[in-house]
Design an enzyme around this catalytic site. Sequence first.
Site, PDB file in Angstrom:
ATOM      1  N   SER A 160      37.068  45.680  55.162  1.00  0.00           N
ATOM      2  CA  SER A 160      37.332  44.241  55.103  1.00  0.00           C
ATOM      3  C   SER A 160      38.567  43.831  55.891  1.00  0.00           C
ATOM      4  O   SER A 160      38.855  42.648  56.016  1.00  0.00           O
ATOM      5  CB  SER A 160      37.474  43.785  53.647  1.00  0.00           C
ATOM      6  OG  SER A 160      38.605  44.389  53.048  1.00  0.00           O
TER       7      SER A 160
ATOM      8  N   LYS B  55      40.966  37.672  46.683  1.00  0.00           N
ATOM      9  CA  LYS B  55      41.820  37.751  47.870  1.00  0.00           C
ATOM     10  C   LYS B  55      42.434  36.386  48.192  1.00  0.00           C
ATOM     11  O   LYS B  55      43.610  36.288  48.548  1.00  0.00           O
ATOM     12  CB  LYS B  55      41.010  38.271  49.052  1.00  0.00           C
ATOM     13  CG  LYS B  55      40.557  39.720  48.897  1.00  0.00           C
ATOM     14  CD  LYS B  55      39.666  40.148  50.049  1.00  0.00           C
ATOM     15  CE  LYS B  55      39.213  41.587  49.883  1.00  0.00           C
ATOM     16  NZ  LYS B  55      38.297  42.021  50.967  1.00  0.00           N
TER      17      LYS B  55
END
Length: 688
Positions: free
Chosen positions: A560, A603
């Site tokens: 990611s 996040k």
Amino acid sequence: MSNDRTTDPPLEEDSDEPPFEEDNETDPPDPGADGDLDDLGSAVDVEGDVEIDEDAPEDDLLGGLHIDSTADIRVPDRLVDQVIGQEEARDIVMRAAKQHRHVMMIGTPGTGKSMLAKAMSQLLPKESLQDVLVYHNPEDSNEPKVRTVPAGKGDQIVEAHQEEVRKRNQMRSFLMWIVLAVVVGYAFLVAGQFLLGILAAGVIYFAFRYSNRGSDAMIPKLLINNADRQTAPFEDATGAHAGALLGDVRHDPFQSGGMETPAHERVEAGAIHKANKGVLFVDEINTLDVRSQQHLMTAIQEGEFGITGQSERSSGAMVQTEPVPCDFIMVAAGNMDAMENMHPALRSRIKGYGYEVYMDDTIDDTPDMRRKFARFVAQEVERDGRLPHFQPDAVREVILEAKRRAGRKDHLTLELRNLGGLVRVAGDIARSKGHEFTERSDVLEAKKRSRSIEQQVADNYIERRKDYELKTSEGEAVGRVNGLAVMGGDSGIMMPVMAEVTPRQGEGGEIYATGKLQEIAQEAVENVSAIIKKYTGESIANKDIHIQFVQSYEGVEGDSASITVATAVISALEDIPIAQDLAMTGSLSVRGDVLPVGGVTHKIEAAAKAGCTRVIIPKANEQDVMIEDEYKDQIEIIPVSHISEVLDIALVGEPEKDSLVDRLKNITGGALERGASAQQGSGNPSPQ
């Protein structure tokens, strides 16, 4: 089983009474034996003292349900009607119960596998239940005989044998005292041998007592007693050792001298025998040893399995009963890895004579499903028995948390065990505060207190490293990007990535990455090199590129951070600064497409907590964003579909930035337009 293996006492003349099945005329009809399957499988709507507004707005988290508290919602009586969201699995379980089929359920923990297995036992007919008796075998004591009788008859038979033995012992005791009186009287009064008389009395007493021990062997042992059972058996054999699963024979410390316990008294039933005419549930089926799985396969095929000692060191290893009935429905469960270590023949038995079903972990967020989640809260309160009912606002907060935990927009999580933990913690908080009902504030507090151990460890670590981390959310810097990661599954963290370009030190340009990268992350860095070579238009043969994942003490597992690495390296190569009020996450294909990642909500919240005002996410993850209300005004979410968009947003400075972006657009040749049109029609799901 034949019923002529042993002879019962005269009480059996009562066998002229009606069969066991006729004693239950007032019992409710068997839902699995007759009736319409469509009626059985229809989902149960929310009922009780409630009013449902079918025209309620879409943002109504209660789905148009009007209640004063969850006490107004009626909880269904049948366990199968309490299952929420798993409609396909529910239908399969009901079919399997009716047709007596085995089932294997695979899915995420907490999605209702054990609940469905218990529900299946309630659907089976209790009229067919049996008691199992074990008798002494006079021909071979190490091969006890087995007899099955209708449920409730076993107690009568054992009591009859006990009564007969009691009468026989009374007669023998009466006879013994008469003999003792005669012998002692003769020795004292006639022979005048007092010592001899006492010795003879002792010998006669012990002779009678020793011969009396054999009468206990006439009493059978009630191995399985279903007399008071209201539903078919449900046996959870998860993690059971061989003896608990297959039955065992207890060790006897007195094995000689007439002191030993009869073999049939030492026989113990296993879970497969207790589940006869019911359900045997084994979660994490792959954790059973191979030998147990092989025996389980035999039991499924034969419908009966003899009991023997499961340890070769035990005296029970010499004992082998006649086959004991074990005609059960097997419900095996586990995660995806369960199928890898499961005995292939056992899986073949289940699949060949039943169903395999994958349990959903999310479901569409509809008004009807929201109402069922409100009923779920009522079910948890009623099942616990110590929680105050929930006010409507508290239920709304639980449903909102179900939306967040789904990780997908317009979906609700079906990991209801964890969600039930939130309900119980909220109820405990409300009770400790003396609230009559559980309030929204109690649920909000419970969300903080009901964190998993992993999340608590992650949050504690994040808090401790704040004093030492190198984060910045202001200004600009070359080769430095605020990356985002997830710790503990549901705790976000900001992780800076730095890049530096140096003259070549070896034969060719190399890319060095530090930060305990795992295999996928290492491969992602290597893939980024293709993007760099294509989009910078600059040869890196004479340069080494150093990439550092700052403070990644626990390592980096996924890909990611791909767009983060690419942006940092391109910035270092072109000497163009990057805005530091920006954070980003996203995977990257070798052609420059930004791909979806997991944990995007956590996040984004981590970026907001760190002071960033903007965050870049993959466009495919746009539908997965479910951040808390407190962060919505703190941060701007920017979805992107191509690396060109990332650089256009992240890089600062004129005219260097415009020159690079124009060059990228010429190289990509319309990738942005194609990517935009593809995103509109694909709706790529998140890989969570």
